[in-house]
Scaffold this motif. Structure first.
Motif, PDB file in Angstrom:
ATOM      1  N   GLU A  39     -18.787   8.814  73.141  1.00  0.00           N
ATOM      2  CA  GLU A  39     -18.384  10.337  73.261  1.00  0.00           C
ATOM      3  C   GLU A  39     -18.526  10.649  75.533  1.00  0.00           C
ATOM      4  OE1 GLU A  39     -17.989  12.464  71.589  1.00  0.00           O
ATOM      5  OE2 GLU A  39     -18.299  10.787  69.560  1.00  0.00           O
ATOM      6  N   ARG A  40     -18.851   9.409  75.979  1.00  0.00           N
ATOM      7  CA  ARG A  40     -18.615  10.133  77.202  1.00  0.00           C
ATOM      8  C   ARG A  40     -18.249   8.738  78.540  1.00  0.00           C
ATOM      9  NH1 ARG A  40     -24.854  10.681  80.987  1.00  0.00           N
ATOM     10  NH2 ARG A  40     -24.662  12.406  79.260  1.00  0.00           N
ATOM     11  N   TYR A  41     -17.932   8.032  77.723  1.00  0.00           N
ATOM     12  CA  TYR A  41     -17.654   6.911  79.012  1.00  0.00           C
ATOM     13  C   TYR A  41     -16.465   6.565  78.857  1.00  0.00           C
ATOM     14  CZ  TYR A  41     -21.933   7.509  81.002  1.00  0.00           C
ATOM     15  OH  TYR A  41     -22.835   7.224  81.859  1.00  0.00           O
ATOM     16  N   LYS A  53     -23.151   7.347  73.540  1.00  0.00           N
ATOM     17  CA  LYS A  53     -22.810   7.848  75.324  1.00  0.00           C
ATOM     18  C   LYS A  53     -21.115   6.773  75.759  1.00  0.00           C
ATOM     19  CE  LYS A  53     -27.195   8.837  76.843  1.00  0.00           C
ATOM     20  NZ  LYS A  53     -28.176   8.652  78.054  1.00  0.00           N
ATOM     21  N   GLY A  58     -19.466   4.882  86.459  1.00  0.00           N
ATOM     22  CA  GLY A  58     -19.986   5.538  85.370  1.00  0.00           C
ATOM     23  C   GLY A  58     -20.151   4.204  84.472  1.00  0.00           C
TER      24      GLY A  58
END
Length: 221
Positions: free
Chosen positions: A130-132, A127, A98
């Protein structure tokens, strides 16, 4: 007694920077042989040192290792940064994949056309937040420990710190919603070997500027 590892790459961060981080965290001194021209790169290829015709390449323990993940895995195992068992290694690999995905976007950003950089930077920040980063925040919250895996320092913590600092260079308050990551950042940054690596004059490379990019591109022209 084995000599110091020798790192072959451009005088910039790129994919070698994580390798520098891991060696530094392990307290390993290393040498760097910078690629400064197309001739330098071609010589490495001609001599058969680049198995897949690309860098980074690290000379260590009598081997000439290429492929970033292979190099990082070897260093992590050699210096007890890769987990205690197969389950820990799987978690560490998962978290590192990730952070490497995030880091890869940051590595490519300076090479984007000027009129795309603002949009690309915004996409990276989105990203990251919100993602990692929510993933690592939740991991720390769920197990309540000081490190991501096994309650001991691993390459997962080191690579996450590298990614956090690189993202903060794009947006200083990117961790404002992630208190546990802010605490992790402080905790890992104060580990003696890492603290030394973060000081001026260490082998850590600065964010690439136009001059660094131009120098690296000479090897492909």
């Amino acid at each position: 007694m084995a000599g110091k590892p020798k790192l072959h790459y451009f005088k910039t961060r790129g994919r070698m920077e994580t390798i520098r981080w891991l060696l530094a965290a392990a307290g390993v001194e290393f040498e760097e042989q910078y690629i400064q021209s197309k001739a330098d790169l071609e010589k490495l290829k001609k001599d058969g040192f680049l198995l897949f015709q690309q860098v980074p390449m690290v000379e260590i323990d009598g081997m000439k290792l290429v492929q970033t993940r292979a190099i990082l895995n070897y260093i992590a195992e050699k210096y007890n940064l890769g987990g205690k068992d197969i389950k820990q290694r799987a978690l560490i690999d998962m978290y590192c994949e990730g952070t490497m995905d995030l880091n890869e976007m940051i590595i490519h950003l300076p090479f984007k056309p000027a009129d795309q950089k603002e949009k690309e930077t915004a996409a990276i920040i989105e990203k990251a937040t919100e993602r990692y980063f929510p993933v690592y925040e939740k991991v720390l919250k769920d197990h309540g420990q000081d490190f991501l895996v096994g309650n001991q320092l691993s390459r997962a913590d080191i690579q996450l710190l590298e990614a956090i600092l690189a993202t903060e260079e794009l947006k200083a308050d990117v961790l404002s919603k992630f208190p546990l990551l802010k605490a992790l950042k402080t905790r890992i940054s104060n580990i003696p070997n890492i603290k030394t690596f973060l000081q001026p004059g260490s082998p850590r490379k600065s964010p690439p500027d136009e001059k660094m990019i131009a120098e690296a591109m000479k090897a492909f022209q």
